[in-house]
Design an enzyme around this catalytic site. Structure first.
Site, PDB file in Angstrom:
ATOM      1  N   GLY A 104       0.834  -1.197   0.000  1.00  6.14           N
ATOM      2  CA  GLY A 104       0.000   0.000   0.000  1.00  6.14           C
ATOM      3  C   GLY A 104       0.865   1.241   0.000  1.00  6.14           C
ATOM      4  O   GLY A 104       2.075   1.169   0.237  1.00  6.14           O
ATOM      5  N   GLN A 109       2.672  10.027   1.975  1.00  7.47           N
ATOM      6  CA  GLN A 109       4.011   9.437   2.107  1.00  7.47           C
ATOM      7  C   GLN A 109       4.964   9.916   1.008  1.00  7.47           C
ATOM      8  O   GLN A 109       6.179   9.801   1.151  1.00  7.47           O
ATOM      9  CB  GLN A 109       3.934   7.905   2.062  1.00  7.47           C
ATOM     10  CG  GLN A 109       3.272   7.293   3.277  1.00  7.47           C
ATOM     11  CD  GLN A 109       3.153   5.800   3.143  1.00  7.47           C
ATOM     12  OE1 GLN A 109       2.242   5.306   2.493  1.00  7.47           O
ATOM     13  NE2 GLN A 109       4.073   5.060   3.732  1.00  7.47           N
ATOM     14  N   CYS A 149       5.554  -0.450   7.515  1.00  2.04           N
ATOM     15  CA  CYS A 149       5.274   0.825   6.840  1.00  2.04           C
ATOM     16  C   CYS A 149       6.508   1.212   6.037  1.00  2.04           C
ATOM     17  O   CYS A 149       7.629   1.162   6.555  1.00  2.04           O
ATOM     18  CB  CYS A 149       4.957   1.909   7.877  1.00  2.04           C
ATOM     19  SG  CYS A 149       4.560   3.501   7.143  1.00  2.04           S
ATOM     20  N   LEU A 150       6.280   1.598   4.792  1.00  4.60           N
ATOM     21  CA  LEU A 150       7.411   1.994   3.942  1.00  4.60           C
ATOM     22  C   LEU A 150       8.075   3.265   4.478  1.00  4.60           C
ATOM     23  O   LEU A 150       9.221   3.538   4.163  1.00  4.60           O
ATOM     24  CB  LEU A 150       6.940   2.197   2.495  1.00  4.60           C
ATOM     25  CG  LEU A 150       6.417   0.926   1.809  1.00  4.60           C
ATOM     26  CD1 LEU A 150       5.809   1.264   0.456  1.00  4.60           C
ATOM     27  CD2 LEU A 150       7.518  -0.115   1.649  1.00  4.60           C
ATOM     28  N   HIS A 191      -4.663   1.358   7.589  1.00  5.27           N
ATOM     29  CA  HIS A 191      -3.314   1.921   7.739  1.00  5.27           C
ATOM     30  C   HIS A 191      -3.125   3.103   6.766  1.00  5.27           C
ATOM     31  O   HIS A 191      -2.617   4.161   7.152  1.00  5.27           O
ATOM     32  CB  HIS A 191      -2.308   0.799   7.454  1.00  5.27           C
ATOM     33  CG  HIS A 191      -0.876   1.194   7.446  1.00  5.27           C
ATOM     34  ND1 HIS A 191       0.024   0.766   8.395  1.00  5.27           N
ATOM     35  CD2 HIS A 191      -0.141   1.966   6.592  1.00  5.27           C
ATOM     36  CE1 HIS A 191       1.221   1.254   8.139  1.00  5.27           C
ATOM     37  NE2 HIS A 191       1.147   1.984   7.038  1.00  5.27           N
ATOM     38  N   GLU A 192      -3.586   2.928   5.525  1.00  2.41           N
ATOM     39  CA  GLU A 192      -3.381   3.983   4.507  1.00  2.41           C
ATOM     40  C   GLU A 192      -4.270   5.196   4.795  1.00  2.41           C
ATOM     41  O   GLU A 192      -3.836   6.338   4.617  1.00  2.41           O
ATOM     42  CB  GLU A 192      -3.656   3.438   3.095  1.00  2.41           C
ATOM     43  CG  GLU A 192      -2.793   2.257   2.667  1.00  2.41           C
ATOM     44  CD  GLU A 192      -1.307   2.449   2.882  1.00  2.41           C
ATOM     45  OE1 GLU A 192      -0.824   3.592   2.882  1.00  2.41           O
ATOM     46  OE2 GLU A 192      -0.608   1.430   3.077  1.00  2.41           O
ATOM     47  N   HIS A 195      -2.703   7.353   7.283  1.00  2.00           N
ATOM     48  CA  HIS A 195      -1.666   8.230   6.706  1.00  2.00           C
ATOM     49  C   HIS A 195      -2.277   9.555   6.230  1.00  2.00           C
ATOM     50  O   HIS A 195      -1.688  10.619   6.394  1.00  2.00           O
ATOM     51  CB  HIS A 195      -0.993   7.564   5.501  1.00  2.00           C
ATOM     52  CG  HIS A 195       0.165   6.669   5.840  1.00  2.00           C
ATOM     53  ND1 HIS A 195       1.264   7.101   6.538  1.00  2.00           N
ATOM     54  CD2 HIS A 195       0.409   5.362   5.539  1.00  2.00           C
ATOM     55  CE1 HIS A 195       2.134   6.109   6.667  1.00  2.00           C
ATOM     56  NE2 HIS A 195       1.637   5.036   6.074  1.00  2.00           N
TER      57      HIS A 195
HETATM   58  O1  K1U Z   1       1.705   2.370   3.962  1.00  2.00           O
HETATM   59  C1  K1U Z   1       2.756   1.781   3.813  1.00  2.00           C
HETATM   60  O2  K1U Z   1       3.783   2.267   4.229  1.00  2.00           O
HETATM   61  C2  K1U Z   1       2.800   0.458   3.112  1.00  2.00           C
HETATM   62  C3  K1U Z   1       2.742  -0.714   4.057  1.00  2.00           C
HETATM   63  C4  K1U Z   1       1.322  -1.212   4.125  1.00  2.00           C
HETATM   64  C5  K1U Z   1       0.992  -2.171   5.216  1.00  2.00           C
HETATM   65  C6  K1U Z   1       1.651  -3.369   5.385  1.00  2.00           C
HETATM   66  C7  K1U Z   1       1.287  -4.243   6.364  1.00  2.00           C
HETATM   67  C8  K1U Z   1       0.260  -3.937   7.210  1.00  2.00           C
HETATM   68  C9  K1U Z   1      -0.390  -2.738   7.058  1.00  2.00           C
HETATM   69  C10 K1U Z   1      -0.035  -1.858   6.061  1.00  2.00           C
HETATM   70  C11 K1U Z   1       3.676  -1.793   3.525  1.00  2.00           C
HETATM   71  O3  K1U Z   1       3.542  -2.225   2.446  1.00  2.00           O
HETATM   72  S1  K1U Z   1       4.924  -2.321   4.558  1.00  2.00           S
HETATM   73  C12 K1U Z   1       5.855  -3.507   3.682  1.00  2.00           C
HETATM   74  C13 K1U Z   1       5.185  -4.759   3.317  1.00  2.00           C
HETATM   75  O4  K1U Z   1       5.189  -5.056   2.158  1.00  2.00           O
HETATM   76  C14 K1U Z   1       4.474  -5.679   4.241  1.00  2.00           C
HETATM   77  C15 K1U Z   1       4.628  -5.664   5.599  1.00  2.00           C
HETATM   78  C16 K1U Z   1       3.944  -6.532   6.409  1.00  2.00           C
HETATM   79  C17 K1U Z   1       3.093  -7.462   5.864  1.00  2.00           C
HETATM   80  C18 K1U Z   1       2.952  -7.519   4.491  1.00  2.00           C
HETATM   81  C19 K1U Z   1       3.640  -6.641   3.701  1.00  2.00           C
HETATM   82 ZN    ZN Z   2       2.572   3.233   6.112  1.00  3.81          ZN
END
Ligand code: K1U
Ligand code: ZN
Length: 237
Positions: A104, A109, A149-150, A191-192, A195
């Site tokens: 996401g 961001q 979170c990225l 989560h998004e 943000h």
């Molecule tokens: O918003 C962001 O920074 C993106 C985030 C989204 C997210 C991942 C996991 C749970 C809630 C929201 C990411 O993509 S983090 C990296 C990732 O690919 C990931 C992390 C944990 C589980 C699955 C994927």
């Molecule tokens: Zn995030």
């Protein structure tokens, strides 16, 4: 990523002197990944041969802000109209999300305070979702789930979120729609949307954990900055 401007239908010969032609390689990848080509084909000379080419819609990999950057605390404004600029932003965000291996990304961001989020929680990474002005209109239950979170790279923590949600938004075509979500999709949507309101998953953690994460990321950033200076050519110092 600055994607190729050109697509060549016929690859240049792989002779000893042939070096990968980056726009060509990118364009092939773009074509394979299903990025749209414009209709206006023309001719170009590459490696002394004529090649059919067509314009590709250009896309850009955007810079993702990192915690504790204060711009991550900005609140996003609603999108007045899903126009060409909004669609370009959506495409650039998807490109940035895929390139960063995320599931996401919110416009905040990438330092754009507009209410736009993109997601793809599919294993095949080929089911992009785009939401403008997303709102949660129904939420049921509360379950803990692991989040990353990225903007907070390298940290994964448990956060409690609604188990099922219904999201209302405008799509890439500007039309309103509603979508029911559960599992990882529900977690990611919440989560998004956080943000867009200047909220990060670290805000759900203890002050102690948040401090630890902030200090580690600040230290990493300092090390990265010092490494860049040390590696810079003498003329640049
Ligand atoms: O918003 C962001 O920074 C993106 C985030 C989204 C997210 C991942 C996991 C749970 C809630 C929201 C990411 O993509 S983090 C990296 C990732 O690919 C990931 C992390 C944990 C589980 C699955 C994927
Ligand atoms: Zn995030």
């Amino acid at each position: 990523m600055a994607l190729a401007d050109w697509y060549t239908a016929d690859p240049p010969p792989k002779t000893g002197t042939y070096r990968p032609f980056l726009p060509f390689a990118n364009a092939l990848r773009a074509a394979k990944e299903g990025i749209k080509l414009s209709s206006g084909g023309t001719l170009a000379t590459i490696c002394s041969r004529k090649h059919e080419i067509a314009l590709i819609t250009s896309m850009t990999k955007l810079v993702i802000l990192e915690y504790p950057d204060p711009r991550l605390r900005n609140k996003a404004r609603p999108v007045a109209k899903v126009d060409a600029a909004a669609r370009q932003l959506m495409d650039d965000m998807l490109e940035t999300m895929y390139a960063s291996k995320g599931i996401g990304l919110a416009a905040i961001q990438v330092n754009v305070p507009q209410r736009i989020i993109v997601l793809d929680v599919s294993e095949s990474r080929d089911q992009p979702l785009v939401f403008a002005n997303p709102e949660i209109v129904k939420s049921v239950g509360l379950v803990p789930g692991e989040e990353g979170c990225l903007s907070v790279p390298g940290f994964y923590e448990k956060v409690k979120r609604a188990e099922h949600v219904v999201v209302r938004a405008l799509g890439r075509d500007g039309k309103p729609f509603e979508m029911a979500a559960d599992g990882l999709l529900a977690v990611c949507v919440q989560h998004e949307i956080d943000h867009l309101d200047g909220k990060l998953f670290v805000d759900y953690l203890s002050e102690l954990k948040r401090q630890l994460i902030r200090r580690r990321l600040e230290k990493d950033r300092k090390v990265r900055a010092e490494t860049r200076v040390n590696r810079a050519p003498v003329s640049a110092i």
